[in-house]
Scaffold this active site. Structure first.
Site, PDB file in Angstrom:
ATOM      1  N   GLY A   1       7.359 -58.154   3.314  1.00 42.59           N
ATOM      2  CA  GLY A   1       6.598 -57.642   4.442  1.00 42.59           C
ATOM      3  C   GLY A   1       5.905 -56.352   4.057  1.00 42.59           C
ATOM      4  O   GLY A   1       5.569 -56.129   2.900  1.00 42.59           O
ATOM      5  N   CYS A   2       5.685 -55.490   5.028  1.00 40.75           N
ATOM      6  CA  CYS A   2       5.009 -54.213   4.785  1.00 40.75           C
ATOM      7  C   CYS A   2       5.710 -53.431   3.686  1.00 40.75           C
ATOM      8  O   CYS A   2       6.911 -53.174   3.764  1.00 40.75           O
ATOM      9  CB  CYS A   2       4.987 -53.389   6.073  1.00 40.75           C
ATOM     10  SG  CYS A   2       4.453 -51.695   5.841  1.00 40.75           S
ATOM     11  N   TYR A   3       4.963 -53.051   2.659  1.00 42.57           N
ATOM     12  CA  TYR A   3       5.603 -52.413   1.518  1.00 42.57           C
ATOM     13  C   TYR A   3       6.098 -51.005   1.798  1.00 42.57           C
ATOM     14  O   TYR A   3       6.917 -50.478   1.061  1.00 42.57           O
ATOM     15  CB  TYR A   3       4.736 -52.452   0.280  1.00 42.57           C
ATOM     16  CG  TYR A   3       3.295 -51.942   0.344  1.00 42.57           C
ATOM     17  CD1 TYR A   3       2.852 -51.024   1.303  1.00 42.57           C
ATOM     18  CD2 TYR A   3       2.362 -52.376  -0.611  1.00 42.57           C
ATOM     19  CE1 TYR A   3       1.545 -50.566   1.313  1.00 42.57           C
ATOM     20  CE2 TYR A   3       1.061 -51.918  -0.602  1.00 42.57           C
ATOM     21  CZ  TYR A   3       0.650 -51.020   0.362  1.00 42.57           C
ATOM     22  OH  TYR A   3      -0.646 -50.562   0.376  1.00 42.57           O
TER      23      TYR A   3
ATOM     24  N   ARG B   1       0.810 -50.208  13.190  1.00 40.31           N
ATOM     25  CA  ARG B   1       0.972 -49.136  12.236  1.00 40.31           C
ATOM     26  C   ARG B   1       0.168 -47.906  12.645  1.00 40.31           C
ATOM     27  O   ARG B   1      -0.970 -48.006  13.050  1.00 40.31           O
ATOM     28  CB  ARG B   1       0.495 -49.550  10.844  1.00 40.31           C
ATOM     29  CG  ARG B   1       1.383 -50.519  10.139  1.00 40.31           C
ATOM     30  CD  ARG B   1       1.066 -50.496   8.666  1.00 40.31           C
ATOM     31  NE  ARG B   1       1.618 -51.669   8.018  1.00 40.31           N
ATOM     32  CZ  ARG B   1       1.548 -51.866   6.716  1.00 40.31           C
ATOM     33  NH1 ARG B   1       0.977 -51.005   5.939  1.00 40.31           N
ATOM     34  NH2 ARG B   1       2.060 -52.947   6.190  1.00 40.31           N
TER      35      ARG B   1
END
Length: 242
Positions: free
Chosen positions: A60-62, A2
């Site tokens: 998963g990643c919001y 990220r």
């Protein structure tokens, strides 16, 4: 992994030694730069909304989960335009009863608090259905990779549908069984999901703790930002429904 410009540091996820490597998706799939067709409310105003009904999911990643509902749901389900059935969205954390209230992002990132990164959606039930919203959930993430989406590994990335009523639970269970049936029949292939068994949990919704403002609509603010989601299939291409 990220890009964390303007947001708190995120520990680099570690791949378990037994896990097979997965393709790195990164920021190439986060989408274009147009403004999302949802209300842009503060988290305080979002939590005070009474219009519409609630959907709460962890996929998963919001960041990506929010984008696939706020920006893409209308496009994928033929409800695109100025009358978007997705009214508003917010990202945050949800966990089972007894978990720490108001966890920080860094605490959740350790995987020790029991919380899952979730997106909460306010939608208009006169313009779309909970069934379609749950179906959409299975089209952009992989429910067969337990506690993992691509590069992101940990219990905070679990595939979970947090239900707000017995009716929602029944619908979620039916959709999950339909997905598992398609996996068993080979209609959902290895190009769509990595495994053959859906690990999605269906749990009662508890308190929603919003993430800090820097995380809200992150991929609208930074459209080339990190996203570990992709279109795996269109529901209508796999399932024929009346």
């Amino acid at each position: 992994l990220r890009s964390m410009t303007s947001v708190p540091h995120r520990p680099v996820p570690r791949t378990p030694p037994h896990a097979a490597p997965r393709p790195t998706m990164g920021n190439a799939l986060s989408g274009g730069s147009e403004k999302w067709p949802v209300r842009h409310e503060s988290t305080t105003k979002f939590q005070g909304m009474t219009q519409g009904e609630l959907l709460t999911v962890g996929a998963g990643c919001y960041w990506g989960t929010e984008k696939w509902y706020a920006k893409d749901f209308g496009k994928d389900w033929g409800t695109d335009g100025g009358d978007n059935p997705v009214l508003a969205t917010a990202v945050g954390f949800m966990g089972p009863p007894g978990t720490k209230p108001n966890p920080t992002y860094r605490e959740v990132c350790t995987g020790s608090t029991g919380h899952v990164e979730v997106c909460q959606i306010r939608y208009d039930p006169l313009k779309t259905s909970y069934k379609d919203l749950v179906s959409h959930f299975f089209t952009f993430h992989d429910p067969t990779t337990n506690d993992r989406q691509g590069n992101d590994v940990g219990t905070q990335y679990a595939s979970v549908i947090f239900v707000h009523s017995s009716e929602q639970r029944k619908t979620a269970e039916t959709r999950l069984k339909k997905v598992q049936g398609a996996l068993d029949d080979g209609k959902i292939t290895g190009a769509m999901y990595a495994g053959k068994t859906a690990a999605t949990k269906i749990q009662d919704a508890t308190t929603f703790y919003p993430a800090e403002e820097a995380h809200q609509k992150y991929l609208e603010k930074k459209p080339t930002g990190y996203c570990n989601h992709r279109r795996r299939f269109k529901w209508q291409d796999v399932f024929v429904e009346k």
